[in-house]
Design a protein around this motif. Structure first.
Motif, PDB file in Angstrom:
ATOM      1  N   GLN A   1      21.376  11.418  -6.212  1.00 20.36           N
ATOM      2  CA  GLN A   1      20.656  12.292  -7.162  1.00 20.36           C
ATOM      3  C   GLN A   1      19.760  13.129  -6.722  1.00 20.36           C
ATOM      4  OE1 GLN A   1      18.725   9.087  -9.426  1.00 20.36           O
ATOM      5  NE2 GLN A   1      20.230   7.984  -9.567  1.00 20.36           N
ATOM      6  N   LYS A   2      19.110  13.945  -7.508  1.00 18.80           N
ATOM      7  CA  LYS A   2      18.313  15.014  -7.248  1.00 18.80           C
ATOM      8  C   LYS A   2      17.139  14.710  -6.299  1.00 18.80           C
ATOM      9  CE  LYS A   2      15.408  14.768 -11.246  1.00 18.80           C
ATOM     10  NZ  LYS A   2      14.729  15.259 -12.378  1.00 18.80           N
ATOM     11  N   SER A   3      16.863  15.776  -5.554  1.00 25.92           N
ATOM     12  CA  SER A   3      15.648  15.304  -4.553  1.00 25.92           C
ATOM     13  C   SER A   3      14.162  15.351  -5.280  1.00 25.92           C
ATOM     14  CB  SER A   3      16.012  16.358  -3.321  1.00 25.92           C
ATOM     15  OG  SER A   3      15.368  17.422  -3.602  1.00 25.92           O
ATOM     16  N   ARG A   4      13.326  14.950  -4.685  1.00 28.17           N
ATOM     17  CA  ARG A   4      11.840  15.088  -5.147  1.00 28.17           C
ATOM     18  C   ARG A   4      11.261  16.009  -4.186  1.00 28.17           C
ATOM     19  NH1 ARG A   4      13.058   9.892  -6.272  1.00 28.17           N
ATOM     20  NH2 ARG A   4      12.121   9.014  -4.408  1.00 28.17           N
ATOM     21  N   ILE A   5      10.505  16.856  -4.331  1.00 28.14           N
ATOM     22  CA  ILE A   5      10.098  17.846  -3.395  1.00 28.14           C
ATOM     23  C   ILE A   5       8.525  17.758  -3.244  1.00 28.14           C
ATOM     24  CG2 ILE A   5       9.908  20.174  -2.432  1.00 28.14           C
ATOM     25  CD1 ILE A   5      12.829  20.581  -3.825  1.00 28.14           C
ATOM     26  N   GLY A   6       7.709  17.419  -2.113  1.00 27.56           N
ATOM     27  CA  GLY A   6       6.258  17.519  -2.114  1.00 27.56           C
ATOM     28  C   GLY A   6       5.581  16.367  -2.314  1.00 27.56           C
ATOM     29  N   LEU A   7       4.603  16.156  -1.653  1.00 32.02           N
ATOM     30  CA  LEU A   7       3.888  15.016  -1.612  1.00 32.02           C
ATOM     31  C   LEU A   7       3.502  14.537  -2.935  1.00 32.02           C
ATOM     32  CD1 LEU A   7       2.767  12.586   0.056  1.00 32.02           C
ATOM     33  CD2 LEU A   7       0.674  14.093   0.694  1.00 32.02           C
ATOM     34  N   GLU A   8       2.961  15.530  -3.843  1.00 30.97           N
ATOM     35  CA  GLU A   8       2.673  15.416  -5.063  1.00 30.97           C
ATOM     36  C   GLU A   8       3.649  14.903  -5.983  1.00 30.97           C
ATOM     37  OE1 GLU A   8       0.962  18.008  -9.013  1.00 30.97           O
ATOM     38  OE2 GLU A   8       0.043  18.250  -6.726  1.00 30.97           O
ATOM     39  N   ALA A   9       4.744  15.296  -6.112  1.00 29.17           N
ATOM     40  CA  ALA A   9       5.989  14.620  -6.444  1.00 29.17           C
ATOM     41  C   ALA A   9       6.296  13.173  -6.297  1.00 29.17           C
ATOM     42  CB  ALA A   9       7.196  15.481  -6.576  1.00 29.17           C
ATOM     43  N   LEU A  10       6.120  12.824  -4.835  1.00 27.66           N
ATOM     44  CA  LEU A  10       6.366  11.777  -4.142  1.00 27.66           C
ATOM     45  C   LEU A  10       5.499  10.571  -4.798  1.00 27.66           C
ATOM     46  CD1 LEU A  10       7.291  12.364  -0.685  1.00 27.66           C
ATOM     47  CD2 LEU A  10       9.092  12.139  -2.784  1.00 27.66           C
ATOM     48  N   ILE A  11       4.076  11.070  -4.995  1.00 29.07           N
ATOM     49  CA  ILE A  11       3.025  10.171  -5.156  1.00 29.07           C
ATOM     50  C   ILE A  11       3.473   9.651  -6.975  1.00 29.07           C
ATOM     51  CG2 ILE A  11       0.582   9.964  -5.948  1.00 29.07           C
ATOM     52  CD1 ILE A  11       0.115  11.199  -2.895  1.00 29.07           C
ATOM     53  N   GLU A  12       3.589  10.961  -7.653  1.00 33.03           N
ATOM     54  CA  GLU A  12       3.845  10.540  -9.007  1.00 33.03           C
ATOM     55  C   GLU A  12       5.074   9.726  -9.477  1.00 33.03           C
ATOM     56  OE1 GLU A  12       5.579  13.832 -12.310  1.00 33.03           O
ATOM     57  OE2 GLU A  12       3.948  14.418 -11.382  1.00 33.03           O
TER      58      GLU A  12
ATOM     59  N   GLY B   1       4.527  13.564  13.557  1.00 32.09           N
ATOM     60  CA  GLY B   1       4.147  12.219  12.907  1.00 32.09           C
ATOM     61  C   GLY B   1       4.275  12.108  11.497  1.00 32.09           C
ATOM     62  N   LYS B   2       4.885  12.978  10.591  1.00 28.27           N
ATOM     63  CA  LYS B   2       5.130  12.763   9.412  1.00 28.27           C
ATOM     64  C   LYS B   2       6.680  12.956   8.854  1.00 28.27           C
ATOM     65  CE  LYS B   2       0.627  13.726   8.186  1.00 28.27           C
ATOM     66  NZ  LYS B   2      -0.119  12.855   7.468  1.00 28.27           N
ATOM     67  N   ILE B   3       6.849  12.311   7.793  1.00 30.88           N
ATOM     68  CA  ILE B   3       8.341  12.335   7.268  1.00 30.88           C
ATOM     69  C   ILE B   3       8.443  13.583   6.547  1.00 30.88           C
ATOM     70  CG2 ILE B   3       9.966  11.094   5.870  1.00 30.88           C
ATOM     71  CD1 ILE B   3       8.253   8.613   6.415  1.00 30.88           C
ATOM     72  N   VAL B   4       9.397  14.487   7.077  1.00 29.99           N
ATOM     73  CA  VAL B   4       9.991  15.793   6.283  1.00 29.99           C
ATOM     74  C   VAL B   4      11.029  15.658   5.401  1.00 29.99           C
ATOM     75  CG1 VAL B   4       8.673  16.986   8.005  1.00 29.99           C
ATOM     76  CG2 VAL B   4      11.121  16.654   8.362  1.00 29.99           C
ATOM     77  N   HIS B   5      11.992  14.620   5.728  1.00 33.23           N
ATOM     78  CA  HIS B   5      13.169  14.611   4.989  1.00 33.23           C
ATOM     79  C   HIS B   5      13.554  13.034   4.932  1.00 33.23           C
ATOM     80  CE1 HIS B   5      17.344  14.510   4.196  1.00 33.23           C
ATOM     81  NE2 HIS B   5      17.137  15.577   3.312  1.00 33.23           N
TER      82      HIS B   5
ATOM     83  N   ARG C   1       1.033  -1.120  -0.071  1.00 35.36           N
ATOM     84  CA  ARG C   1       0.111  -0.101   0.075  1.00 35.36           C
ATOM     85  C   ARG C   1       1.002   1.197   0.073  1.00 35.36           C
ATOM     86  NH1 ARG C   1      -3.649  -2.009   4.759  1.00 35.36           N
ATOM     87  NH2 ARG C   1      -4.624   0.098   4.918  1.00 35.36           N
ATOM     88  N   PHE C   2       1.811   1.394  -1.008  1.00 35.51           N
ATOM     89  CA  PHE C   2       2.787   2.247  -1.192  1.00 35.51           C
ATOM     90  C   PHE C   2       2.309   3.777  -0.925  1.00 35.51           C
ATOM     91  CE2 PHE C   2       4.271  -1.231  -3.489  1.00 35.51           C
ATOM     92  CZ  PHE C   2       5.324  -1.761  -2.314  1.00 35.51           C
ATOM     93  N   ILE C   3       1.162   4.134  -1.841  1.00 42.27           N
ATOM     94  CA  ILE C   3       0.470   5.187  -2.177  1.00 42.27           C
ATOM     95  C   ILE C   3      -0.099   5.680  -1.114  1.00 42.27           C
ATOM     96  CG2 ILE C   3      -0.927   6.834  -3.392  1.00 42.27           C
ATOM     97  CD1 ILE C   3       1.441   5.922  -5.239  1.00 42.27           C
ATOM     98  N   GLU C   4      -0.935   4.698  -0.167  1.00 47.80           N
ATOM     99  CA  GLU C   4      -1.399   5.046   1.250  1.00 47.80           C
ATOM    100  C   GLU C   4      -0.364   5.473   1.957  1.00 47.80           C
ATOM    101  OE1 GLU C   4      -4.185   3.065   4.769  1.00 47.80           O
ATOM    102  OE2 GLU C   4      -4.089   2.062   2.491  1.00 47.80           O
ATOM    103  N   ALA C   5       0.745   4.875   2.007  1.00 48.18           N
ATOM    104  CA  ALA C   5       1.899   5.262   3.002  1.00 48.18           C
ATOM    105  C   ALA C   5       2.323   6.328   2.827  1.00 48.18           C
ATOM    106  CB  ALA C   5       2.988   4.206   2.785  1.00 48.18           C
ATOM    107  N   LEU C   6       2.454   7.106   1.576  1.00 47.98           N
ATOM    108  CA  LEU C   6       2.777   8.250   1.219  1.00 47.98           C
ATOM    109  C   LEU C   6       2.027   9.329   1.736  1.00 47.98           C
ATOM    110  CD1 LEU C   6       4.166   7.652  -2.556  1.00 47.98           C
ATOM    111  CD2 LEU C   6       5.566   8.364  -0.472  1.00 47.98           C
ATOM    112  N   GLN C   7       0.703   9.111   1.560  1.00 43.51           N
ATOM    113  CA  GLN C   7      -0.427   9.855   1.892  1.00 43.51           C
ATOM    114  C   GLN C   7      -0.575  10.248   3.328  1.00 43.51           C
ATOM    115  OE1 GLN C   7      -3.499   7.954  -0.406  1.00 43.51           O
ATOM    116  NE2 GLN C   7      -3.714   9.659  -1.979  1.00 43.51           N
TER     117      GLN C   7
ATOM    118  N   TYR D   1       1.939   9.219   5.742  1.00 39.73           N
ATOM    119  CA  TYR D   1       2.975   9.599   6.589  1.00 39.73           C
ATOM    120  C   TYR D   1       3.914  10.522   6.053  1.00 39.73           C
ATOM    121  CZ  TYR D   1       0.875   5.955   9.484  1.00 39.73           C
ATOM    122  OH  TYR D   1       0.174   5.193  10.484  1.00 39.73           O
ATOM    123  N   TYR D   2       3.824  11.235   4.944  1.00 40.88           N
ATOM    124  CA  TYR D   2       4.711  12.013   4.346  1.00 40.88           C
ATOM    125  C   TYR D   2       4.275  13.489   4.541  1.00 40.88           C
ATOM    126  CZ  TYR D   2       8.034   8.433   2.829  1.00 40.88           C
ATOM    127  OH  TYR D   2       8.790   7.503   2.596  1.00 40.88           O
TER     128      TYR D   2
END
Length: 136
Positions: A38-49, A103-107, A18-24, A26-27
């Motif tokens: 490598q370059k970072s991904r910034i923001g929940l939308e980019a992580l889900i994409e 309670g959220k992952i910020v980095h 349940r990868f997408i749910e985990a992102l939604q 806990y991130y």
């Protein structure tokens, strides 16, 4: 500081696919995730994409937390992932170092040997796309 049961629930979501749910769940909306050097991904939308790209590239994605350590606001997870599609199979052992706030992952930063991204068996074109999907 994340409570251990919160981290365990996050791990359970990932291990159950349940990868997408985990992102939604806990991130943080402005989380920053680094993939090795490598370059970072910034923001929940980019992580889900990015996660959706991986899930669309592989027919099977399985993860297992080999070890989980919680120390204050920091969590370290040793992951083992298996990725597969008709053309390729990848095994990836990596370390995720996370910073949690409220309670959220910020980095988060992943550390692994990039040689693992070479598929065990793949057509040349599939190898390129499989590596790109996992490392993007």
């Amino acid at each position: 500081m994340p409570e251990r049961h919160v981290v365990d629930t996050f791990v359970t979501l990932v291990e159950s696919g349940r990868f997408i749910e985990a992102l939604q769940r806990y991130y943080h909306p402005s989380a920053v995730v680094w993939e090795n050097q490598q370059k970072s991904r910034i923001g929940l939308e980019a992580l889900i994409e990015n996660e959706q790209l991986v899930l669309n590239t592989f027919t099977t994605v399985k993860g297992h937390a080999v070890q989980v350590m919680v120390d204050g606001d920091h969590v370290v997870i040793q992951w083992h992932f298996e990725f597969a599609n008709d053309a390729a199979r990848l095994s990836l052992d990596e370390i995720a170092v996370q910073q949690w706030v409220d309670g959220k992952i910020v980095h988060e930063r992943f550390y692994y040997d990039p040689a693992q991204l070479r598929p065990e068996s793949a057509r040349p074109v599939a190898a390129d796309s499989a590596q790109e999907a996992v490392s993007s």
